[in-house]
Design a protein around this motif. Structure first.
Motif, mmCIF file in Angstrom:
data_model
loop_
_atom_site.group_PDB
_atom_site.id
_atom_site.type_symbol
_atom_site.label_atom_id
_atom_site.label_comp_id
_atom_site.label_asym_id
_atom_site.label_seq_id
_atom_site.Cartn_x
_atom_site.Cartn_y
_atom_site.Cartn_z
ATOM 1 N N UNK A 212 -6.620 -11.414 4.072
ATOM 2 C CA UNK A 212 -7.155 -10.883 5.489
ATOM 3 C C UNK A 212 -7.192 -9.486 5.110
ATOM 4 N N UNK A 213 -8.525 -8.520 5.320
ATOM 5 C CA UNK A 213 -8.933 -7.403 5.143
ATOM 6 C C UNK A 213 -8.211 -6.470 6.015
ATOM 7 N N UNK A 214 -6.831 -6.177 5.445
ATOM 8 C CA UNK A 214 -6.012 -5.149 6.132
ATOM 9 C C UNK A 214 -6.380 -3.801 6.127
ATOM 10 N N UNK A 215 -6.419 -3.205 7.590
ATOM 11 C CA UNK A 215 -6.762 -1.679 7.684
ATOM 12 C C UNK A 215 -5.387 -1.218 8.052
ATOM 13 N N UNK A 216 -5.099 -0.343 7.069
ATOM 14 C CA UNK A 216 -3.391 0.044 7.308
ATOM 15 C C UNK A 216 -3.490 1.369 7.743
ATOM 16 N N UNK A 217 -2.523 1.678 8.798
ATOM 17 C CA UNK A 217 -2.031 2.769 9.155
ATOM 18 C C UNK A 217 -0.723 3.024 8.450
ATOM 19 N N UNK A 218 0.045 4.446 8.802
ATOM 20 C CA UNK A 218 0.928 4.698 8.127
ATOM 21 C C UNK A 218 2.130 3.772 8.235
ATOM 22 N N UNK A 219 2.429 3.164 9.328
ATOM 23 C CA UNK A 219 3.297 2.262 9.495
ATOM 24 C C UNK A 219 3.153 1.094 8.619
ATOM 25 N N UNK A 220 1.863 0.495 8.570
ATOM 26 C CA UNK A 220 1.728 -0.601 7.832
ATOM 27 C C UNK A 220 1.695 -0.460 6.169
ATOM 28 N N UNK A 221 1.232 0.910 6.059
ATOM 29 C CA UNK A 221 1.627 1.332 4.427
ATOM 30 C C UNK A 221 3.116 1.147 4.195
ATOM 31 N N UNK A 222 3.819 1.624 4.989
ATOM 32 C CA UNK A 222 5.299 1.448 4.854
ATOM 33 C C UNK A 222 5.994 0.238 4.549
ATOM 34 N N UNK A 223 5.334 -0.546 5.536
ATOM 35 C CA UNK A 223 5.860 -2.019 5.544
ATOM 36 C C UNK A 223 5.417 -2.660 4.180
ATOM 37 N N UNK A 224 4.257 -2.624 3.823
ATOM 38 C CA UNK A 224 3.797 -3.100 2.634
ATOM 39 C C UNK A 224 4.426 -2.582 1.569
ATOM 40 N N UNK B 23 -10.999 0.876 3.380
ATOM 41 C CA UNK B 23 -9.339 0.136 3.720
ATOM 42 C C UNK B 23 -8.935 0.228 2.354
ATOM 43 N N UNK B 24 -9.403 0.149 1.157
ATOM 44 C CA UNK B 24 -8.487 0.600 -0.130
ATOM 45 C C UNK B 24 -8.062 2.024 -0.091
ATOM 46 N N UNK B 25 -8.960 2.625 0.173
ATOM 47 C CA UNK B 25 -8.398 4.249 -0.245
ATOM 48 C C UNK B 25 -7.058 4.763 0.714
ATOM 49 N N UNK B 26 -6.960 4.012 1.831
ATOM 50 C CA UNK B 26 -5.898 4.152 2.672
ATOM 51 C C UNK B 26 -4.668 3.620 2.080
ATOM 52 N N UNK B 27 -4.620 3.029 0.990
ATOM 53 C CA UNK B 27 -3.545 2.440 0.359
ATOM 54 C C UNK B 27 -3.086 3.198 -0.862
ATOM 55 N N UNK B 28 -3.709 4.301 -1.403
ATOM 56 C CA UNK B 28 -3.336 4.945 -2.304
ATOM 57 C C UNK B 28 -1.753 5.502 -2.720
ATOM 58 N N UNK B 29 -1.063 5.445 -1.704
ATOM 59 C CA UNK B 29 0.199 5.596 -2.106
ATOM 60 C C UNK B 29 1.097 4.270 -2.531
ATOM 61 N N UNK B 30 0.624 3.311 -2.453
ATOM 62 C CA UNK B 30 1.003 1.982 -2.946
ATOM 63 C C UNK B 30 0.367 1.884 -4.417
ATOM 64 N N UNK B 31 -0.094 2.778 -5.019
ATOM 65 C CA UNK B 31 -0.714 2.691 -6.373
ATOM 66 C C UNK B 31 0.381 2.211 -7.462
#
Lengths: 357, 357
Positions: free
Chosen positions: A84-96, A114-122
């Motif tokens: 699913x094309x996840x649109x992540x806010x801060x909470x969802x980034x933490x859960x991922x 949408x991908x740029x929002x996930x940079x902290x999960x590099x």
């Protein structure tokens, strides 16, 4: 299906023997045709069935939401794809991020934003680029896959593949065409990305109606969901027979206002309300192939028998829902039936997964 | 509706101020027109809203299943009508018996056979005879009500009234006709029974679309449910406006494959799949009256904007479900919103009531 007395209806029941047969048949088809199988767990939402799928040879599972991944991940289920094309806010980034601690996890994306929002999960999270192969829902056109993939590379996320859902296979006679569209779109997108230095790439497709028409060598992995239980849609598409139905809602005949019309205590709140334009009704009856559910309200199904056989007030009837994924989502547990007895109860564990994505 | 950040979508939200307005308006309409109001709690399934309805002047509530009665009964909620033709086995007879210890309870019946099964509840349980006024679902024809009523008398159950559901009011322009059918059917059935010595009888009818067209003096009691929240069906029937919508599913724009097409993270597993033939789509957007949901899958809604305004990736959008009763049934709690903040959470307490009748 005849169940021993005392069963409270409506009761959503899994016919265990048929479930096992359906699971084995799809796995051996995938094995022999050379596809990896990553079944979609949104259909059953049960840890028990997820484990059976892995034990039979699936290399991982597909889920629709991060909540489903949280509910099902763990133990043997250590490789999940949130398609699913996840649109992540801060909470969802933490859960991922928390999920990546214990699982191999990949998510879908169809935009650079949408991908740029996930940079902290590099370095921890995989990305698969969603391609539209004709459904016109989500996904980029094949040629545009590169933009999304480059955004992922830029922020240090691993691009693991491309995926599509050939949902236009859900129409009579469309299975071959949908499978061809799936193969063409995946091949084109992957080719563009390979040329740009991405790879190796998993080309993932596949729905229950189109799985057996999928193109080997072009498609690497299939993600069917419904095949574990099948449903009235699959019967009417010609993909399954009545003998392949592994989930029914057992209902009681509560009213019979005229001889040819009976009313069941199973409505849309337990069967689901899905009804594509080509469906002949709101579901089928397992033991009365001529019967049709001509009306469905929240707590009532009105059945026309259209054929031989009589059904009396108080009789139990096994209803085959039109769409089993939404029917499972309506109950908190599935009753597991073997030789006409309830032998187990499985929690629909990932059911809450849609309440909070 | 703009919600403070941090809200996980999809989120099913009640707009408290509008809920209160809807509750008050229906109660004062019923009071001034001379109808008793017995709202159908299957819409909200919440103790909190049930209590508000009683506090405002409703003399009791309607429910669809014995499970809903068990979940909602108690305290101020001491008078429940299960408006469904219950077919009771021994277990259900015991559960009904337990309810009669603390509540005034009446159930629906449309066959002598179903009534005979309740003989052990003699003197404790009320019966209302269901009449078909044109929907062709459950219920006897008015002239046949006497057979059911006499069976109840024979086994010592109190016949409290007759009831009907004018469900054919759920079609454009049909509200007056459905209300007239309702009045005629209730009047005929009650007259036959009064002549046979039954009485006093409550003549109970009423749906949200037809409530304001109901016939006073012929109809004693109304059982609307949807009016507490309203939904896209009520908008498209002309029964409610966008300002009357008190429940929305807040969703995130997760994909925007082309400028005029956006995709939300709210699908049929949170909005419900109800779509009557006359509906213009799978739901509406509260702040974009021209927009239509043209496609709905389990986790995706595809929206065509059809008008001015832009919606960007990541924006929050308030979706108005087509049928609010099935949407509420899909979540475990409702977020209560006041002045754009979530101020409370209400459990959808009677949600399990459909799992086991």
């Amino acid at each position: 299906v005849t169940l021993a007395g005392g069963l409270q209806t409506p009761a959503t029941c899994v016919i265990a023997e048929r479930l096992h047969k359906n699971l084995e048949r799809m796995q051996s088809f995938a094995d022999s045709a050379g596809f990896g199988l990553r079944p979609h767990a949104k259909t059953h939402k049960c840890t028990e069935i997820a484990r059976m799928q892995i034990r039979l040879g699936s290399h991982g599972l597909s889920v629709a939401t991060v909540g489903e991944a949280e509910a099902l991940g763990g133990g043997a289920i250590d490789d999940l794809f949130v398609c699913f094309p996840i649109w992540a806010d801060q909470d969802l980034v933490s859960r991922l991020g928390a999920l990546t601690d214990t699982l191999r996890i990949c998510i879908g994306a169809d935009s650079a934003e949408s991908v740029m929002r996930l940079r902290s999960l590099k370095g921890r999270l995989g990305i698969s680029v969603e391609i539209d192969c004709g459904l016109r829902r989500t996904g980029v056109q094949p040629a545009a896959a590169l933009g999304v993939a480059r955004a992922a590379r830029e922020v240090g996320l691993t691009v693991e593949g491309v995926f599509t859902f050939p949902g236009h296979s859900y129409a009579p006679g469309m299975q071959d065409e949908a499978a061809a569209d799936e193969a063409a779109a995946l091949e084109e997108a992957a080719a563009v990305m390979l040329q740009d230095g991405f790879g190796p790439l998993v080309r993932s497709g596949g729905s229950t109606p189109s799985a057996r028409r999928a193109h080997p060598r072009t498609v690497d992995e299939l993600r069917p969901g419904v095949y574990v239980f099948n449903d009235a849609q699959q019967i009417e598409l010609g993909v399954a027979g009545f003998d392949d139905i592994a989930l029914v809602v057992v209902a009681t005949v509560v009213s019979r206002p005229e001889p040819g019309r009976i009313v069941l205590d199973a409505g849309s709140k337990v069967l689901g309300q899905d009804r594509p334009s080509w469906a002949t009704g709101h579901g089928r009856l397992l033991d009365y192939p001529d019967a049709r559910i001509r009306g469905l309200w929240e707590h009532h199904a009105v059945v026309e028998l259209n054929g031989p056989g009589t059904i009396r007030l108080g009789d139990l009837v096994a209803v085959v829902p039109n769409h089993v994924c939404t029917a499972v989502n309506l109950v908190s547990e599935l009753l597991v039936v073997e030789a006409a007895s309830v032998v187990d109860r499985w929690a629909v564990r990932a059911r809450g997964g849609h309440d909070h994505r």
